[in-house]
Design an enzyme around this catalytic site. Structure first.
Site, mmCIF file in Angstrom:
data_model
loop_
_atom_site.group_PDB
_atom_site.id
_atom_site.type_symbol
_atom_site.label_atom_id
_atom_site.label_comp_id
_atom_site.label_asym_id
_atom_site.label_seq_id
_atom_site.Cartn_x
_atom_site.Cartn_y
_atom_site.Cartn_z
ATOM 1 N N ASP A 113 10.087 46.268 11.921
ATOM 2 C CA ASP A 113 11.318 46.540 12.664
ATOM 3 C C ASP A 113 10.930 46.890 14.095
ATOM 4 O OD1 ASP A 113 13.054 46.218 10.476
ATOM 5 O OD2 ASP A 113 12.727 48.278 9.827
ATOM 6 N N ASP A 139 17.730 41.806 9.805
ATOM 7 C CA ASP A 139 18.719 42.848 9.500
ATOM 8 C C ASP A 139 20.036 42.563 10.212
ATOM 9 O OD1 ASP A 139 16.728 44.210 8.077
ATOM 10 O OD2 ASP A 139 16.223 45.498 9.776
#
Length: 159
Positions: A113, A139
């Site tokens: 991320d 995401d």
């Protein structure tokens, strides 16, 4: 149907490309790269769980359950008679995002991320919090697809 596959492929390629850039140019546990003021940054993190770092126990359980869900989603779209472009794009976003994060989980046991939208950072009820989690392109695709699906449910599924 091509729109479904094209959208999923685009998400996968963009997700993996940007994660590779994050791995190459951002260092874990170092300062974030500030893009806009203090609220949009690039911050390298690795997530072994699902959304918001929640864990389902064994990484293998997460891989198997995600694979089954994505396979069911794929089969649903392929065998559906619904060829509404919004329907195909929405499910393409969700499938592409799931595969993008799945690739990370299978290859390294964790998801990279790096997009950090810091809406609020400070004390809340006596604890230091950063209100928004660090996330990635996959995401974002899953979230956008799910939101569009909820908002336009009647448009996609009425006869």
């Amino acid at each position: 149907m091509q729109l479904f596959f094209l959208c999923a492929a685009l998400v996968i390629v963009l997700d993996q490309f940007t994660k590779q850039l994050a791995i190459t140019h951002l260092m874990p546990n170092e300062e974030s790269l500030v893009l806009i003021a203090e609220w949009l940054k690039l911050t390298y993190t690795e997530n072994t769980g699902i959304a918001f770092g929640l864990s389902l126990g064994s990484p293998m359980i997460l891989i198997v359950s995600t694979t089954l869900i994505l396979a069911a989603l794929f089969l649903y779209v392929v065998f559906s008679k619904n060829r509404n472009p919004g329907f195909l794009i929405t499910f393409g976003l969700i499938l592409g995002g799931g595969i993008g994060n799945g690739i990370d989980r299978i290859l390294s046991g964790r998801v990279v991320d790096f997009i950090h939208v810091d809406i609020y950072q400070g004390y809340l009820f006596g604890s230091w919090v950063s209100l928004w989690p660090v996330f990635n392109i996959a995401d974002s695709a899953i979230t956008i697809g799910a939101c569009v699906l909820v908002i336009w449910y009647n448009r996609f599924f009425t006869r």
